[in-house]
Design a protein around this motif. Structure first.
Motif, PDB file in Angstrom:
ATOM      1  N   LEU A   1      20.638 -17.963 -19.649  1.00  0.00           N
ATOM      2  CA  LEU A   1      20.411 -17.992 -18.207  1.00  0.00           C
ATOM      3  C   LEU A   1      21.693 -17.737 -17.454  1.00  0.00           C
ATOM      4  O   LEU A   1      21.710 -17.077 -16.438  1.00  0.00           O
ATOM      5  CB  LEU A   1      19.818 -19.335 -17.797  1.00  0.00           C
TER       6      LEU A   1
ATOM      7  N   HIS B   1      20.543 -22.116 -21.802  1.00  0.00           N
ATOM      8  CA  HIS B   1      21.527 -22.189 -20.736  1.00  0.00           C
ATOM      9  C   HIS B   1      22.469 -21.004 -20.785  1.00  0.00           C
ATOM     10  O   HIS B   1      22.811 -20.428 -19.754  1.00  0.00           O
ATOM     11  CB  HIS B   1      22.326 -23.490 -20.847  1.00  0.00           C
TER      12      HIS B   1
ATOM     13  N   ALA C   1      27.717 -30.581 -21.710  1.00  0.00           N
ATOM     14  CA  ALA C   1      26.760 -30.157 -22.723  1.00  0.00           C
ATOM     15  C   ALA C   1      25.349 -30.528 -22.287  1.00  0.00           C
ATOM     16  O   ALA C   1      25.130 -31.623 -21.788  1.00  0.00           O
ATOM     17  CB  ALA C   1      27.084 -30.833 -24.050  1.00  0.00           C
ATOM     18  N   PRO C   2      24.405 -29.635 -22.466  1.00  0.00           N
ATOM     19  CA  PRO C   2      23.055 -29.918 -21.975  1.00  0.00           C
ATOM     20  C   PRO C   2      22.483 -31.198 -22.581  1.00  0.00           C
ATOM     21  O   PRO C   2      22.701 -31.507 -23.737  1.00  0.00           O
ATOM     22  CB  PRO C   2      22.237 -28.702 -22.443  1.00  0.00           C
ATOM     23  N   LEU C   3      21.744 -31.910 -21.740  1.00  0.00           N
ATOM     24  CA  LEU C   3      21.184 -33.176 -22.164  1.00  0.00           C
ATOM     25  C   LEU C   3      19.789 -32.958 -22.709  1.00  0.00           C
ATOM     26  O   LEU C   3      18.989 -32.247 -22.107  1.00  0.00           O
ATOM     27  CB  LEU C   3      21.110 -34.134 -20.979  1.00  0.00           C
TER      28      LEU C   3
ATOM     29  N   TYR D   1      16.785 -20.065 -14.257  1.00  0.00           N
ATOM     30  CA  TYR D   1      17.654 -21.044 -13.634  1.00  0.00           C
ATOM     31  C   TYR D   1      16.900 -21.893 -12.636  1.00  0.00           C
ATOM     32  O   TYR D   1      17.066 -23.111 -12.560  1.00  0.00           O
ATOM     33  CB  TYR D   1      18.837 -20.345 -12.949  1.00  0.00           C
TER      34      TYR D   1
ATOM     35  N   SER E   1      19.176 -32.041 -17.220  1.00  0.00           N
ATOM     36  CA  SER E   1      19.096 -30.682 -17.752  1.00  0.00           C
ATOM     37  C   SER E   1      20.467 -30.331 -18.288  1.00  0.00           C
ATOM     38  O   SER E   1      20.782 -30.654 -19.408  1.00  0.00           O
ATOM     39  CB  SER E   1      18.614 -29.709 -16.695  1.00  0.00           C
ATOM     40  N   ASP E   2      21.280 -29.735 -17.447  1.00  0.00           N
ATOM     41  CA  ASP E   2      22.629 -29.508 -17.937  1.00  0.00           C
ATOM     42  C   ASP E   2      23.473 -30.760 -17.734  1.00  0.00           C
ATOM     43  O   ASP E   2      24.443 -30.984 -18.438  1.00  0.00           O
ATOM     44  CB  ASP E   2      23.265 -28.306 -17.237  1.00  0.00           C
TER      45      ASP E   2
ATOM     46  N   ARG F   1      31.409 -20.094 -14.405  1.00  0.00           N
ATOM     47  CA  ARG F   1      31.488 -21.436 -14.946  1.00  0.00           C
ATOM     48  C   ARG F   1      30.689 -21.563 -16.221  1.00  0.00           C
ATOM     49  O   ARG F   1      31.147 -22.084 -17.210  1.00  0.00           O
ATOM     50  CB  ARG F   1      30.918 -22.391 -13.904  1.00  0.00           C
ATOM     51  N   PHE F   2      29.516 -21.017 -16.135  1.00  0.00           N
ATOM     52  CA  PHE F   2      28.660 -21.241 -17.286  1.00  0.00           C
ATOM     53  C   PHE F   2      29.034 -20.364 -18.449  1.00  0.00           C
ATOM     54  O   PHE F   2      28.884 -20.747 -19.598  1.00  0.00           O
ATOM     55  CB  PHE F   2      27.193 -21.077 -16.903  1.00  0.00           C
TER      56      PHE F   2
ATOM     57  N   ILE G   1      18.084 -25.468 -26.231  1.00  0.00           N
ATOM     58  CA  ILE G   1      18.478 -25.688 -24.855  1.00  0.00           C
ATOM     59  C   ILE G   1      19.818 -25.046 -24.561  1.00  0.00           C
ATOM     60  O   ILE G   1      20.060 -24.525 -23.479  1.00  0.00           O
ATOM     61  CB  ILE G   1      18.490 -27.208 -24.584  1.00  0.00           C
ATOM     62  N   ARG G   2      20.678 -25.078 -25.532  1.00  0.00           N
ATOM     63  CA  ARG G   2      21.986 -24.501 -25.297  1.00  0.00           C
ATOM     64  C   ARG G   2      21.895 -22.996 -25.108  1.00  0.00           C
ATOM     65  O   ARG G   2      22.467 -22.429 -24.195  1.00  0.00           O
ATOM     66  CB  ARG G   2      22.897 -24.803 -26.477  1.00  0.00           C
TER      67      ARG G   2
ATOM     68  N   TYR H   1      17.806 -25.270 -13.742  1.00  0.00           N
ATOM     69  CA  TYR H   1      17.439 -25.335 -15.153  1.00  0.00           C
ATOM     70  C   TYR H   1      16.227 -26.224 -15.354  1.00  0.00           C
ATOM     71  O   TYR H   1      16.000 -27.164 -14.579  1.00  0.00           O
ATOM     72  CB  TYR H   1      18.589 -25.858 -16.040  1.00  0.00           C
TER      73      TYR H   1
ATOM     74  N   ILE I   1      23.411 -32.513 -26.910  1.00  0.00           N
ATOM     75  CA  ILE I   1      23.535 -31.749 -28.136  1.00  0.00           C
ATOM     76  C   ILE I   1      24.949 -31.749 -28.676  1.00  0.00           C
ATOM     77  O   ILE I   1      25.201 -31.211 -29.748  1.00  0.00           O
ATOM     78  CB  ILE I   1      23.095 -30.294 -27.933  1.00  0.00           C
TER      79      ILE I   1
ATOM     80  N   SER J   1      36.357 -30.249 -18.744  1.00  0.00           N
ATOM     81  CA  SER J   1      36.785 -29.028 -18.055  1.00  0.00           C
ATOM     82  C   SER J   1      35.936 -28.816 -16.820  1.00  0.00           C
ATOM     83  O   SER J   1      35.017 -29.561 -16.542  1.00  0.00           O
ATOM     84  CB  SER J   1      36.657 -27.851 -19.004  1.00  0.00           C
ATOM     85  N   SER J   2      36.206 -27.778 -16.149  1.00  0.00           N
ATOM     86  CA  SER J   2      35.694 -27.597 -14.795  1.00  0.00           C
ATOM     87  C   SER J   2      34.167 -27.627 -14.728  1.00  0.00           C
ATOM     88  O   SER J   2      33.525 -26.603 -14.703  1.00  0.00           O
ATOM     89  CB  SER J   2      36.194 -26.268 -14.248  1.00  0.00           C
ATOM     90  N   GLY J   3      33.668 -28.795 -14.669  1.00  0.00           N
ATOM     91  CA  GLY J   3      32.271 -28.957 -14.304  1.00  0.00           C
ATOM     92  C   GLY J   3      31.250 -28.437 -15.296  1.00  0.00           C
ATOM     93  O   GLY J   3      30.153 -28.093 -14.910  1.00  0.00           O
ATOM     94  N   TYR J   4      31.575 -28.382 -16.552  1.00  0.00           N
ATOM     95  CA  TYR J   4      30.518 -28.008 -17.498  1.00  0.00           C
ATOM     96  C   TYR J   4      30.242 -29.186 -18.409  1.00  0.00           C
ATOM     97  O   TYR J   4      31.158 -29.812 -18.916  1.00  0.00           O
ATOM     98  CB  TYR J   4      30.946 -26.812 -18.340  1.00  0.00           C
TER      99      TYR J   4
ATOM    100  N   GLN K   1      33.525 -22.834 -23.959  1.00  0.00           N
ATOM    101  CA  GLN K   1      34.222 -24.115 -24.031  1.00  0.00           C
ATOM    102  C   GLN K   1      33.376 -25.159 -24.718  1.00  0.00           C
ATOM    103  O   GLN K   1      33.871 -25.995 -25.443  1.00  0.00           O
ATOM    104  CB  GLN K   1      34.538 -24.615 -22.627  1.00  0.00           C
ATOM    105  N   GLU K   2      32.128 -25.034 -24.420  1.00  0.00           N
ATOM    106  CA  GLU K   2      31.237 -26.021 -25.014  1.00  0.00           C
ATOM    107  C   GLU K   2      31.213 -25.846 -26.518  1.00  0.00           C
ATOM    108  O   GLU K   2      31.239 -26.803 -27.273  1.00  0.00           O
ATOM    109  CB  GLU K   2      29.861 -25.831 -24.373  1.00  0.00           C
TER     110      GLU K   2
ATOM    111  N   GLY L   1      31.889 -21.921 -19.694  1.00  0.00           N
ATOM    112  CA  GLY L   1      31.382 -23.189 -20.192  1.00  0.00           C
ATOM    113  C   GLY L   1      30.776 -23.062 -21.575  1.00  0.00           C
ATOM    114  O   GLY L   1      30.970 -23.901 -22.423  1.00  0.00           O
TER     115      GLY L   1
END
Lengths: 641, 341
Positions: A432, A429, B128-130, B51, B99-100, A448-449, A425-426, B79, B148, B123-126, A455-456, A452
């Motif tokens: 994408l 993302h 980890a995906p669920l 997306y 999703s995210d 962002r992504f 999934i990561r 997503y 994750i 951080s700004s709106g990110y 950052q993630e 992200g």
């Protein structure tokens, strides 16, 4: 109007058989221990030859029949107990075999039967979970119907077995009735409705209390009634709470009604005491729990014992002790619950292994979950068995599986979609976000992504790095603790404190040892006059040791005397101009002081003589000479010359 | 059309809905609105590796035996959603998707609107995906999500805030399920099933570990009818492992009749001992666990399922309707089938 106590199941059976106008109805229950169907309860609705009651008043047919069924049961019990007991215990109103009709006899004998699943009519019905209808039961072979011979004498012509609620409902008729689905359905529905209406708690095979299994396994038989009695009152109380209106109603009637409902509680008990079970169960205990699963049935058996015991004691009269006042029960409810909880906690505790704190936490959790479970279970519908409807999309399972499974993605990985969802999934993302066209509603979504993603990564790494660091620290603390000799407490602060103390002490010790080393070095050097930079004092047992001092004594005639006394050793270094006989005088003087010279070095050159003497300080008249004296003496010697 | 199947003809009790895109996430509605006859309603989340994804809502007419799409309630979803779930109470038309991050959608009379986005990133709106989430039936304010980044986050959806966040495992958490209002369990790539109690966040208990070390456990289902039991599946394994929370470490049963890996499991919502599993062999099996009394009499070959249904392709998702316990929905390829039990 006094009626004998009846149970809800029996009442249900009564209702069912009367509604279809058959001769008898009985219920076969699976016995958990042996895995077979045994007699649960029954109702005899047929003709009676001799009526025997205590009451002079004529009772209604219904109650008489109920009574009859009870009496038949009693008779069976007493017969099965054996000859010895028979004359003494049986009350006058009980039946004797000659009072029975053939059909009654058949009914009675049914009690003794038991059927493994698949064997016999009830067994077959149970195994297949479909009803079985037998006509001409009195004429068939014993192989088909095991009670055929009995049926023959009893003229029972029709027997139908219907699987219901984990057991089998059996109906019998002395008349011949053709198989009738409607009757089956009617009986089923009637049974379920009646049963539901008259028993409050849900009848589920999971309504258990572990204590029962334990009680069964670990306590002798005679104890069961005691436990049952308490439980009876508890559950009665619980039902009191749940349905006060119902009970109020009952209060208005004669006492027997309450008795009836208390019996029904006994019958369809749902134990709300589910004491927390620690995870460290012994194997025996673990086995006990599965047995407790269907302990509802064991409960029924036990209740039989009690009921029979009480009935036979009091010959159809009410047992007032068995029916405590409704109000007091409510009061006692909580205490009982606690008592039971505590009472059973001890046996649990003694039987388990050591109860670590983690186990305690976990058992707390488990018990709270199970309490919640029971609450839900009470609310939800009781119907737990699944009947496969005719229009099911599913087909039955056949163990002979000659059909191969379909796999159109033969070469692809298994669980493709599932794995994509959870594992990739990561990446999905990230991919994408990199390649996504700006059809995303958020304008800055892309950046962002991307950020992200990094950052993630970082955040995930941080978590892991933090964890590693913590682990490293912990490990090293443990090592430190093992190195430091006296650590009182195990927490990090005190470990560090003790370590600091220890290091300080070690440092001091090093200093002392080094000083000592130096001292002995100095003693080794013959000619040197050194001034030590420090003074170290040692405290020894009874010796008072002079501080080590080096005194330079300037003699009047230019002599240099360095004397030091350390414990018992004296070191003298002398310098003076040469004189005859000086040495002799010196030695004599020292001898008088009690200094026993052990070594001496004397040299004379250029009218200067140097002497280095080592002497042992001896006690003279119990006293040791001190440096001052030594010096005085030497001075004197020199000045004399 | 099940043209790719080698199996028996069209089953007359299985009703198919053809979706324009592959479906993964599915949810049964607790019931439709207050109108008398409630028919099963499903929310279907697409799984397009893009997306832009979609969530469709369809309802099934039991009389006409056909599906009816409700386009008004369908909406776009960022997503592919890994899980969908309706609010446990029937009168609240909320749908949650993960999703995210976790999103709540309000399915009102005039279409679906996003109600809130629950996002717990520093951080700004990110975030980890669920991988999954579960809505607490008894305490519907609580949703627990698994991610994750090895954490499980408990949300208070009424306030829209995080109630707590726990580092649940050493590796990614793949599924989460509530037992009691304050107790949940989770499975992870580290191969363990852990139970957490919110009243005692310091401790968690491992109640099962996969026999081969580090075999990820992919799915978890807690039996809502009998909270003692839960079931889990492993990666690349055809086994469904049934656990009793009172007896950790030893499974109650291992159900091994699938010919390929198991993808989804669902307990029967009302019955206490029935569980359905579906896998890559295209079969959905319904098992009845033996009443524990008879547990000792289980044959050494294991327990056989009661019922079997064969679909034409690998079944990716399985849901058992709580409002209508005689319907099971399965998703395979682009189809969703409603099976009558």
């Amino acid at each position: 109007m006094v009626a004998p106590p009846s149970t809800s199941l029996q009442q249900t059976l009564q209702a069912v058989v009367q509604s279809v106008q058959w001769t008898y109805s009985l219920f076969w229950q699976p016995c958990p221990r042996q895995g077979i169907l045994v007699w649960g309860d029954g109702y005899y609705n047929g003709s009676i030859k001799t009526r025997k009651t205590v009451q002079p008043v004529e009772v209604s047919t219904e109650e008489a029949s109920l009574q009859r069924s009870q009496q038949l049961r009693e008779l069976y019990e007493s017969l099965s107990l054996g000859e010895a007991n028979v004359p003494a215990r049986r009350p006058c109103a009980a039946l004797s075999p000659e009072d029975l009709t053939e059909a009654e006899w058949f009914y009675l004998m049914c009690i003794s039967f038991s059927f493994p699943p698949g064997v016999g009519l009830p067994g077959k019905a149970f195994a297949r979970q479909r009803h079985v209808w037998l006509t001409r039961a009195n004429e068939v072979d014993s192989k088909v119907f095991s009670r055929a011979i009995l049926a023959k004498s009893a003229h029972i012509q029709t027997v139908a077995c219907i699987p219901l609620m984990d057991g089998v409902l059996e109906l019998g008729n002395i008349e011949k009735v053709e198989e009738d689905m409607a009757l089956i359905q009617h009986a089923k529905r009637h049974f379920m409705d009646y049963f539901d209406a008259h028993t409050k708690p849900a009848l589920s095979e999971h309504s258990t209390s572990n204590q029962f299994a334990r009680a069964d396994h670990h306590h002798p038989l005679y104890r069961r009634p005691a436990i049952m009695q308490r439980m009876n009152m508890d559950v009665h109380a619980s039902n009191q709470e749940e349905d006060d209106a119902h009970d109020d109603e009952e209060d208005n009637d004669e006492g027997d009604e309450i008795e009836g409902s208390s019996r029904s509680e006994l019958r369809a008990m749902k134990y709300s005491v589910d004491v927390s079970v620690p995870p460290g169960l012994t194997v025996a205990a673990a086995e006990a729990i599965p047995a407790a699963e269907a302990s509802e049935l064991m409960q029924l058996e036990m209740s039989e014992d009690i009921r029979v015991g009480s009935i036979s004691d009091c010959s159809n009269n009410l047992d007032a002790e068995q029916m405590p006042a409704a109000q007091s029960i409510c009061k006692n409810w909580n205490c009982f619950l606690e008592d039971l909880g505590n009472g059973f906690q001890q046996p649990l505790g003694t039987q388990e292994q050591d109860f670590s704190p983690e186990d305690a936490h976990y058992s707390e959790t488990v018990s709270s979950v199970l309490r919640h479970n029971l609450r839900r279970w009470v609310d939800s519908s009781p119907f737990s068995s699944m009947i496969q409807s005719q229009k099911s999309a599913f087909s039955g399972w056949s163990s002979k599986r000659d059909r191969l499974p379909v796999c159109s993605r033969g070469s692809c990985t298994s669980q493709w979609l599932l794995k994509t969802v959870v594992l990739n999934i990561r990446d999905l993302h990230c991919k994408l976000s990199d390649g996504s066209s700006p059809k995303s509603p958020e304008g800055e979504g892309r950046n962002r992504f991307q950020k992200g993603a990094a950052q993630e990564e970082i955040s995930a790494n941080h978590v892991l790095a933090e964890r590693r660091r913590r682990e490293k620290l912990n490990e090293r603390f443990i090592i430190l603790r093992s190195l430091v000799p006296f650590v009182t407490k195990m927490d990090k602060a005190s470990i560090l404190g003790d370590t600091i103390e220890f290091v300080k002490q070690l440092k001091k010790r090093i200093q002392d040892l080094e000083a000592r080393n130096r001292q002995s070095d100095q003693r080794m050097k013959a000619m040197e006059v050194e001034k030590p930079d420090y003074a170290v004092s040692y405290k020894l047992d009874n010796l008072v040791v002079d501080k080590r001092k080096l005194q330079a004594l300037e003699g009047s005639n230019g002599v240099g005397v360095h004397a030091s006394v350390e414990e018992e050793d004296a070191l003298l270094e002398l310098q003076c101009s040469y004189r005859d006989g000086l040495l002799l005088k010196l030695l004599q003087g020292l001898h008088e002081l009690g200094l026993e010279v052990s070594s001496m070095h004397f040299s004379a050159s250029n009218a200067v003589c140097n002497a280095v003497l080592r002497a042992k300080v001896k006690e003279v008249h119990g006293k040791r000479v001190i440096i001052a004296d030594v010096k005085k003496t030497i001075d004197q010697i020199f000045s004399d010359h | 059309m099940e043209s790719s199947t080698q199996e028996s003809p069209l089953n007359s009790n299985a009703f198919t809905f053809d979706s324009p895109h592959p479906v993964y996430a599915m949810a049964f509605s607790p019931s439709t609105s207050s109108s008398a006859a409630s028919s099963p309603r499903l929310a279907l989340g697409s799984f397009i590796e893009e997306y832009g994804n979609r969530v469709d809502v369809v309802s099934f007419d039991e009389d006409a035996l056909s599906f009816r799409a409700e386009p008004a309630l369908s909406f776009d979803h960022p997503y592919p959603s890994t899980k969908l779930m309706f609010h446990p109470h029937p009168h609240s038309p909320l749908l949650a998707s993960a999703s995210d991050c976790l999103r709540l959608w309000f399915l009102g009379p005039d279409g679906a609107k996003i109600r809130s986005v629950l996002d717990n990133s520093k951080s700004s709106g990110y975030c980890a995906p669920l991988t999954s989430f579960d809505w607490n039936d008894a305490e519907p304010r609580r949703i627990g999500t698994s991610s994750i980044d090895t954490t499980c986050t408990i949300w208070d959806v009424e306030r829209g805030a995080v109630e707590t966040q726990l580092i649940a495992h050493d590796k990614e958490v793949y599924d989460i399920a509530w037992g009691e209002p304050a107790v949940f369990a989770s499975v992870s790539a580290d191969g363990s099933v852990r139970i957490f109690d919110l009243r005692d966040k310091e401790h968690s208990t491992i109640i099962y570990e996969s026999p081969l070390p580090d075999t990820p456990l992919l799915r978890l289902a807690w039996n809502k009818a009998n909270l003692r039991y839960m079931a889990t599946t492993m990666m690349d394994s055809n086994r469904v492992v049934v656990l009793d929370i009172r007896a950790p470490a030893t499974p109650v049963a291992e159900l091994q009749r699938h010919c390929a890996s198991v993808n989804a499991i669902a307990w029967a919502p009302k019955a206490a001992r029935h569980i359905c599993s579906a896998g890559d062999d295209g079969q959905a099996l319904i098992w009845e666990l033996p009443a524990a009394a008879a547990a000792g009499t289980v044959s050494p070959e294991g327990i056989d399922p009661m019922l079997v249904y064969t679909a034409g392709a690998e079944i990716n998702q399985l849901q058992w309707s709580a409002a209508h316990p005689d319907w099971i929905a399965i998703a395979f390829a682009n189809k969703v089938q409603l099976l009558r039990v």
